[in-house]
Write a protein that holds these residues in place. Structure first.
Motif, short mmCIF file in Angstrom:
data_model
loop_
_atom_site.label_atom_id
_atom_site.label_comp_id
_atom_site.label_asym_id
_atom_site.label_seq_id
_atom_site.Cartn_x
_atom_site.Cartn_y
_atom_site.Cartn_z
N LEU A 1 -25.52 -17.48 -6.74
CA LEU A 1 -25.19 -16.95 -7.98
C LEU A 1 -24.15 -17.60 -8.79
CD1 LEU A 1 -26.03 -13.33 -7.26
CD2 LEU A 1 -27.69 -14.91 -8.21
N LEU A 2 -24.36 -17.60 -9.92
CA LEU A 2 -23.00 -18.34 -10.63
C LEU A 2 -21.82 -17.57 -10.49
CD1 LEU A 2 -22.58 -20.94 -12.27
CD2 LEU A 2 -23.24 -19.63 -14.39
N ASP A 3 -21.72 -16.35 -10.68
CA ASP A 3 -20.44 -15.62 -10.36
C ASP A 3 -19.94 -15.42 -8.91
OD1 ASP A 3 -22.45 -13.83 -9.88
OD2 ASP A 3 -21.75 -12.37 -11.23
N SER A 4 -20.51 -16.03 -8.06
CA SER A 4 -20.27 -15.79 -6.56
C SER A 4 -19.12 -16.76 -6.43
CB SER A 4 -21.37 -16.19 -5.82
OG SER A 4 -22.49 -15.54 -6.04
N ARG A 5 -18.35 -16.36 -5.11
CA ARG A 5 -17.09 -17.18 -4.67
C ARG A 5 -17.87 -18.06 -3.87
NH1 ARG A 5 -11.98 -13.76 -3.07
NH2 ARG A 5 -11.75 -12.56 -4.74
N ILE A 6 -17.21 -19.49 -4.11
CA ILE A 6 -17.44 -20.67 -3.02
C ILE A 6 -16.41 -20.70 -2.11
CG2 ILE A 6 -18.13 -23.01 -2.77
CD1 ILE A 6 -19.25 -22.83 -5.70
N SER A 7 -16.62 -20.49 -0.87
CA SER A 7 -15.55 -20.50 0.18
C SER A 7 -15.02 -22.02 0.32
CB SER A 7 -16.09 -20.23 1.45
OG SER A 7 -14.89 -20.31 2.33
N VAL A 8 -13.81 -22.37 0.19
CA VAL A 8 -13.18 -23.84 0.52
C VAL A 8 -12.34 -23.93 1.69
CG1 VAL A 8 -14.04 -24.82 -2.01
CG2 VAL A 8 -11.74 -23.60 -1.49
N SER A 9 -12.26 -22.60 2.35
CA SER A 9 -11.19 -22.43 3.27
C SER A 9 -11.49 -23.47 4.48
CB SER A 9 -11.16 -20.95 3.72
OG SER A 9 -12.49 -20.64 4.36
N HIS A 10 -12.66 -23.74 4.71
CA HIS A 10 -12.79 -24.74 5.91
C HIS A 10 -12.42 -26.38 5.37
CE1 HIS A 10 -16.38 -25.14 3.11
NE2 HIS A 10 -16.62 -26.42 3.82
N LEU A 11 -12.23 -26.54 4.10
CA LEU A 11 -11.82 -28.01 3.69
C LEU A 11 -10.44 -28.23 4.32
CD1 LEU A 11 -13.40 -27.74 -0.01
CD2 LEU A 11 -14.40 -28.70 2.51
N ILE A 12 -10.27 -29.28 4.34
CA ILE A 12 -8.82 -30.02 4.66
C ILE A 12 -8.02 -30.25 3.09
CG2 ILE A 12 -9.14 -30.90 6.95
CD1 ILE A 12 -9.29 -33.73 5.61
N PRO A 13 -7.08 -30.11 3.17
CA PRO A 13 -6.29 -30.31 1.71
C PRO A 13 -6.69 -31.76 1.14
CG PRO A 13 -4.62 -29.29 3.25
CD PRO A 13 -5.99 -29.67 3.77
N GLY A 14 -7.04 -31.73 -0.03
CA GLY A 14 -7.47 -32.83 -0.48
C GLY A 14 -7.99 -32.80 -1.86
N TYR A 15 -8.47 -34.11 -2.40
CA TYR A 15 -9.03 -33.82 -3.70
C TYR A 15 -11.03 -34.01 -3.43
CZ TYR A 15 -5.33 -35.26 -6.27
OH TYR A 15 -4.06 -35.24 -6.66
N TYR A 16 -11.69 -33.14 -4.09
CA TYR A 16 -12.94 -33.05 -3.70
C TYR A 16 -13.82 -32.85 -5.26
CZ TYR A 16 -11.86 -31.83 0.92
OH TYR A 16 -11.33 -31.58 2.20
N ILE A 17 -14.92 -33.35 -5.40
CA ILE A 17 -15.93 -33.20 -6.29
C ILE A 17 -17.04 -32.12 -6.20
CG2 ILE A 17 -17.61 -34.50 -7.63
CD1 ILE A 17 -15.99 -37.13 -6.89
N LEU A 18 -17.13 -31.11 -7.16
CA LEU A 18 -18.05 -30.23 -7.07
C LEU A 18 -19.04 -30.62 -8.02
CD1 LEU A 18 -18.99 -27.08 -6.31
CD2 LEU A 18 -18.18 -26.68 -8.59
N GLU A 19 -20.27 -30.59 -7.49
CA GLU A 19 -21.53 -30.76 -8.36
C GLU A 19 -22.34 -29.61 -8.39
OE1 GLU A 19 -23.71 -34.81 -7.96
OE2 GLU A 19 -25.11 -33.18 -6.87
N VAL A 20 -22.65 -29.39 -9.54
CA VAL A 20 -23.57 -28.17 -9.73
C VAL A 20 -24.84 -28.65 -10.51
CG1 VAL A 20 -23.62 -25.58 -11.21
CG2 VAL A 20 -21.64 -26.44 -9.92
N ILE A 21 -25.93 -27.97 -10.04
CA ILE A 21 -27.35 -28.24 -10.51
C ILE A 21 -27.90 -27.30 -10.98
CG2 ILE A 21 -29.45 -29.64 -9.99
CD1 ILE A 21 -27.84 -31.06 -7.45
N SER A 22 -28.19 -26.92 -12.30
CA SER A 22 -28.93 -25.87 -12.83
C SER A 22 -29.89 -26.49 -13.91
CB SER A 22 -27.86 -25.02 -13.65
OG SER A 22 -28.55 -24.11 -14.28
N GLY A 23 -31.31 -26.40 -13.21
CA GLY A 23 -32.49 -26.95 -14.10
C GLY A 23 -32.21 -28.54 -14.22
N GLN A 24 -32.24 -29.12 -15.13
CA GLN A 24 -32.10 -30.31 -15.27
C GLN A 24 -30.67 -30.84 -15.58
OE1 GLN A 24 -34.40 -32.80 -15.18
NE2 GLN A 24 -36.08 -31.05 -14.65
#
Length: 86
Positions: free
Chosen positions: A53-76
């Motif tokens: 759900l859009l207003d949910s938290r996404i856990s990133v605690s498992h990631l090591i420190p650094g730069y990441y790209i979040l890709e969100v897909i909604s419809g097209q």
């Protein structure tokens, strides 16, 4: 708007916070209730993906420190935003 592979990039419609993140990130935007997300490192390797759900938290605690790209897909729409994991 930037166009990649015929799909517009609506990054200005997505708010990702906190950035930098420690344990989680939140998404806010003008999308349908359920979106699919994928997190990749800067080399393009997927670290996690899920439908949320859009207003949910996404856990990133498992990631090591650094730069990441979040890709969100909604419809097209496909939105990409970079974030930092501390």
């Amino acid at each position: 708007d930037e166009v990649e592979n015929g799909i517009e990039n609506y990054a200005s419609q997505l708010k990702l916070y906190p950035n930098p993140a420690l344990n989680y990130i939140l998404l806010d935007g003008d999308f349908k209730d359920i979106v699919y997300y994928r997190i990749t490192n800067i080399k393009g390797f997927e670290t996690s993906s899920m439908e949320i759900l859009l207003d949910s938290r996404i856990s990133v605690s498992h990631l090591i420190p650094g730069y990441y790209i979040l890709e969100v897909i909604s419809g097209q729409e496909i939105i990409r935003q970079m974030f930092i994991k501390n």
